[in-house]
Write an enzyme that holds these catalytic residues in place. Sequence first.
Site, short mmCIF file in Angstrom:
data_model
loop_
_atom_site.label_atom_id
_atom_site.label_comp_id
_atom_site.label_asym_id
_atom_site.label_seq_id
_atom_site.Cartn_x
_atom_site.Cartn_y
_atom_site.Cartn_z
N TYR A 141 0.60 -1.35 0.24
CA TYR A 141 -0.10 -0.08 0.05
C TYR A 141 0.80 1.33 -0.13
O TYR A 141 0.31 2.18 -0.44
CB TYR A 141 -0.96 -0.20 1.25
CG TYR A 141 -2.01 -1.00 1.23
CD1 TYR A 141 -1.99 -2.22 0.26
CD2 TYR A 141 -3.05 -1.05 2.21
CE1 TYR A 141 -2.92 -3.05 0.21
CE2 TYR A 141 -4.00 -1.95 1.93
CZ TYR A 141 -4.03 -2.99 0.94
OH TYR A 141 -4.91 -4.25 1.16
N LYS A 188 3.61 -15.41 2.78
CA LYS A 188 3.62 -16.30 1.73
C LYS A 188 5.08 -16.48 1.27
O LYS A 188 5.50 -16.17 0.24
CB LYS A 188 2.80 -15.40 0.50
CG LYS A 188 2.42 -16.06 -0.91
CD LYS A 188 1.32 -17.23 -0.72
CE LYS A 188 1.08 -18.02 -1.87
NZ LYS A 188 0.30 -18.92 -1.84
N ASP A 220 -2.88 -18.21 2.09
CA ASP A 220 -4.01 -18.82 1.58
C ASP A 220 -4.50 -20.18 2.51
O ASP A 220 -5.76 -20.29 2.69
CB ASP A 220 -3.71 -19.49 0.25
CG ASP A 220 -2.10 -20.20 0.10
OD1 ASP A 220 -1.36 -19.83 1.08
OD2 ASP A 220 -1.76 -20.78 -0.93
N ASP A 244 -5.22 -6.90 5.58
CA ASP A 244 -6.68 -6.12 5.21
C ASP A 244 -7.49 -7.29 4.83
O ASP A 244 -8.71 -7.05 5.32
CB ASP A 244 -6.14 -5.57 3.96
CG ASP A 244 -7.29 -4.37 3.76
OD1 ASP A 244 -8.40 -4.40 4.30
OD2 ASP A 244 -6.87 -3.53 2.58
N ASP A 248 -11.12 -8.67 7.43
CA ASP A 248 -12.41 -8.80 7.01
C ASP A 248 -13.01 -10.17 6.86
O ASP A 248 -14.30 -10.34 7.31
CB ASP A 248 -12.78 -8.15 5.65
CG ASP A 248 -13.04 -6.66 5.46
OD1 ASP A 248 -12.91 -6.02 6.46
OD2 ASP A 248 -13.75 -5.95 4.46
#
Length: 353
Positions: A141, A188, A220, A244, A248
């Site tokens: 970001y 990852k 994942d 992020d 959620d």
Amino acid sequence: MPKITVLPGDGIGQEIIPEAVKVLKAVLAGREHDFEFNEYLIGGAAIDEVGKALPEETLQACHEADAVLLGSVGGPKWDTLPAKERPELGALLPLRKQLNLYANIRPVKVLPALLSASTLKEDVVKGVDLVVFRELTGGLYFGEKGRTDNPPAAYDVLIYTEEEIRRILKLAFQTAQSRRKKLCSVDKANVLESSRFWREIATDVAKEFPDVELTHMYVDNAAMQLVRAPGQFDVIVTENMFGDILTDLASMLSGSIGMLASASVSGKKGLFEPAHGSAPDIAGKNIANPLATILSAAMMLRYSFNLHVEAERIEKAVLKVLEQGLRTADLAKPGEKIIGTKEMGDAVVEALA
Ligand code: NAD
């Protein structure tokens, strides 16, 4: 005098923030005048009023405050502006960066009264009590962004410094130490170099916390495990974009994103806001759930002002209203009575007694 900068922002921010301020003033009863509450413009509301998503005056007030209570920013009205001028990129990201709020903390606790509100089976979510630490001022970001013409392409650079990784890991380890002593670092590392670096540093920081069990998980798999068996997690720590998305996802364990509080901190200083956005689809109708914002205000009392008793009183009041069966629309099952944003705020104030 401790200063709280209040930023309602856009959409439902205008409705949920007054409820959280009302609860704060009620829990501080008698001492509320010892705190300075100062309201400023941010986001689309600021663009409309003064032409800028993060006015200088607002930024200054946030710098000077001990804590910032934020509603949410953004909405379709400002989506056609150039990306950097929009409420999210023009206000939220620079505010986090300017205040150096590198750690976003999101607790996810499945309350017994809301067991049936989750879209997952009750026996999967029962007893879930986890905290996600998301790195907030680095990664994709904030890396260099751009486009090239030949060939037409776009890029966002994912870069993390050792210091950025170390400081969030330390905070997550400290919290794990005060809880069930399990920390899961999500990355990852099978694909990304930045993740391999993250994993090396996590393993190194772990030496300072021998009583905490550190595990590593690919992002994942973490997404899958959060839905399959969320009870296995105590504290999760991860980088900005993975955090992020995972937060959620995790929010739905508790029944609604309208329940998920969040704190973005750097030492004692913090910005406290619900995990959700400005929900333009329900704004202005007195139907938004104010509990995530009210619980964020409780986090503020705990983290920025060491007011643990008052924070707990708010959390218990929220539990109580839910146990009484009070529900905003997002939490109600078909046939259940629904109350509005303001009524929910009033009910929490009443339950403080
Ligand atoms: P959103 O979180 O605003 O809404 C997603 C869904 O959840 C909607 O259906 C909404 O009605 C519902 N919802 C959210 N909060 C709720 C609450 N308290 N009570 C009941 N229902 C609730 O996400 P979005 O629709 O992707 O984004 C809307 C706007 O908010 C966009 O402009 C986005 O950029 C912005 N946004 C801001 C923040 C922030 O200010 N921190 C965070 C996320 C999104």
